[in-house]
Design an enzyme around this catalytic site. Sequence first.
Site, PDB file in Angstrom:
ATOM      1  N   ARG A   1       0.911  -1.169   0.029  1.00 26.52           N
ATOM      2  CA  ARG A   1       0.099   0.096  -0.054  1.00 26.52           C
ATOM      3  C   ARG A   1       0.966   1.259  -0.003  1.00 26.52           C
ATOM      4  NH1 ARG A   1      -5.280   1.352   3.597  1.00 26.52           N
ATOM      5  NH2 ARG A   1      -6.254   0.049   2.181  1.00 26.52           N
TER       6      ARG A   1
ATOM      7  N   HIS B   1      -7.136   0.793  -6.552  1.00 25.56           N
ATOM      8  CA  HIS B   1      -7.693   0.021  -5.200  1.00 25.56           C
ATOM      9  C   HIS B   1      -8.332  -1.237  -5.786  1.00 25.56           C
ATOM     10  CE1 HIS B   1      -7.908  -1.182  -1.287  1.00 25.56           C
ATOM     11  NE2 HIS B   1      -8.722  -0.396  -0.872  1.00 25.56           N
TER      12      HIS B   1
ATOM     13  N   GLN C   1     -10.090  -4.083  -3.456  1.00 24.58           N
ATOM     14  CA  GLN C   1     -11.594  -3.716  -2.983  1.00 24.58           C
ATOM     15  C   GLN C   1     -12.412  -3.631  -3.948  1.00 24.58           C
ATOM     16  OE1 GLN C   1     -12.089  -2.086   0.349  1.00 24.58           O
ATOM     17  NE2 GLN C   1     -13.946  -2.653  -0.511  1.00 24.58           N
TER      18      GLN C   1
ATOM     19  N   ASP D   1     -17.063   7.174  -1.787  1.00 23.19           N
ATOM     20  CA  ASP D   1     -16.155   6.727  -0.994  1.00 23.19           C
ATOM     21  C   ASP D   1     -15.521   8.295  -0.189  1.00 23.19           C
ATOM     22  OD1 ASP D   1     -13.650   5.909   0.218  1.00 23.19           O
ATOM     23  OD2 ASP D   1     -12.457   5.778  -1.855  1.00 23.19           O
TER      24      ASP D   1
ATOM     25  N   CYS E   1     -16.420   1.495   0.395  1.00 26.36           N
ATOM     26  CA  CYS E   1     -15.392   0.600   0.702  1.00 26.36           C
ATOM     27  C   CYS E   1     -14.699   0.800   2.144  1.00 26.36           C
ATOM     28  CB  CYS E   1     -14.025   0.825  -0.158  1.00 26.36           C
ATOM     29  SG  CYS E   1     -13.473   2.557  -0.150  1.00 26.36           S
TER      30      CYS E   1
ATOM     31  N   ARG F   1     -13.514  -8.807   1.517  1.00 22.84           N
ATOM     32  CA  ARG F   1     -11.914  -8.631   1.437  1.00 22.84           C
ATOM     33  C   ARG F   1     -11.144  -9.806   1.568  1.00 22.84           C
ATOM     34  NH1 ARG F   1      -9.798  -3.338   1.410  1.00 22.84           N
ATOM     35  NH2 ARG F   1      -8.056  -4.546   0.630  1.00 22.84           N
TER      36      ARG F   1
HETATM   37  N1  NVA Z   1     -10.116   6.478  -1.696  1.00 22.95           N
HETATM   38  C1  NVA Z   1      -9.741   6.155  -0.260  1.00 22.95           C
HETATM   39  C2  NVA Z   1      -9.845   4.611  -0.006  1.00 22.95           C
HETATM   40  C3  NVA Z   1      -9.412   4.124   1.573  1.00 22.95           C
HETATM   41  C4  NVA Z   1      -9.648   2.608   1.580  1.00 22.95           C
HETATM   42  C5  NVA Z   1      -8.466   6.613  -0.052  1.00 22.95           C
HETATM   43  O1  NVA Z   1      -7.401   6.431  -0.755  1.00 22.95           O
HETATM   44  O2  NVA Z   1      -8.052   7.071   1.186  1.00 22.95           O
HETATM   45  N1   CP Z   2     -11.151  -0.295   2.495  1.00 24.80           N
HETATM   46  C1   CP Z   2      -9.909  -0.243   2.789  1.00 24.80           C
HETATM   47  O1   CP Z   2      -9.072  -0.576   1.909  1.00 24.80           O
HETATM   48  O2   CP Z   2      -9.925  -0.032   4.169  1.00 24.80           O
HETATM   49  P1   CP Z   2      -8.538   0.150   4.730  1.00 24.80           P
HETATM   50  O3   CP Z   2      -7.891   1.555   4.715  1.00 24.80           O
HETATM   51  O4   CP Z   2      -8.933   0.073   6.457  1.00 24.80           O
HETATM   52  O5   CP Z   2      -7.570  -0.881   4.651  1.00 24.80           O
END
Ligand code: NVA
Ligand code: CP
Length: 328
Positions: free
Chosen positions: A130, A157, A160, A244, A284, A312
């Site tokens: 990540r 992502h 997800q 989101d 998500c 997930r």
């Molecule tokens: N779009 C959000 C998703 C978090 C799971 C982010 O990137 O922070």
């Molecule tokens: N939806 C998601 O990826 O959650 P986290 O940021 O908690 O991993």
Amino acid sequence: MIMISLIASALCQSQCAMVVLMYTMTNPIKHYLQFGDFSLPEYAYLLRRTALLKAKFKRYETWHPLHDRTLVMIFEKNSTRTRLSFEAGICQLGGHAVFLNTRDTQLGRGESAQDAARVISRMSDIIMIRTFGQEMIELFAAHSRVPVINGLTNEYHPCQVLADIFTFYEHRGAIAGKTVAWVGDANNMAYTWVQAADILGFNFHFSGPPGYQLLDQRVAHAKRLRQFDDPLEAVAGADMVTTDVWTSMGYEVENEARLAAFQAWSVNAEMMRCAKPDALFMHCLPAHRGEEVSAEVIDGPQSVVWDEAENRLHVQKALMEYLLCGEL
Ligand code: NVA
Ligand code: CP
């Protein structure tokens, strides 16, 4: 009796190791860096496999195809679901996870993605990252000896959206020909949905405020995408409505401007009434009630966000198994 079951489990463990060894020696490495990395038949397999692995999990049935295998998880951003689902998932498949973050590793002191990939992939079997820019994960994968999975970048992502599609399939059956409406930011989730729509053959409606819309150059080839100025038009007749956070990780300095710009792009009960009466609501998570979604919607009967979060775990188990063993 105990001896027989010990022998049986030892046999199974060595057979599992042999399956991974044979598969990885005879097939090129496959990475999962964006949704577009897999084909329709591969997704058909993964969805079937996810259903099977989920059923095994619900029966408390032991299934250890990745016995003794090591997953390294590299987090340069926060996470609850991604960390937990990958860590629990690899354990349930018989392997184990190592958690690394930027602060405590040399990645935080400037060691290059190339060098980190060369080293980490010599000591592990599969890697989940990540991070911020997609280019980091692409560079890392290019220098890795083992499969790399995108656990979220600024751009995509995919894990997800795979979980969301499996969740849709569980509740409503095949997604091909259906309409998914996105209300909100043109972020990593939205761009992943654009890719998914073309591969799986569903319609993707997008609506976001001026200044936060999809970039033409990134969606120039999208065949299933329709963009709307008015969010109510985007959700009209949709089979699923999703959104989101307005401010994704890494964009926090824009928070105040975004809060002002997105006010009319909040998914509330009135908006849900424009979709089909049985439309699902997905998010998500983490969610901000009163911002991108009202409490009434996310905690209401059309919301499947908790199934989505649980899934997930199941889709990523199918994904890790597929990347290391192929189709079983
Ligand atoms: N779009 C959000 C998703 C978090 C799971 C982010 O990137 O922070
Ligand atoms: N939806 C998601 O990826 O959650 P986290 O940021 O908690 O991993």
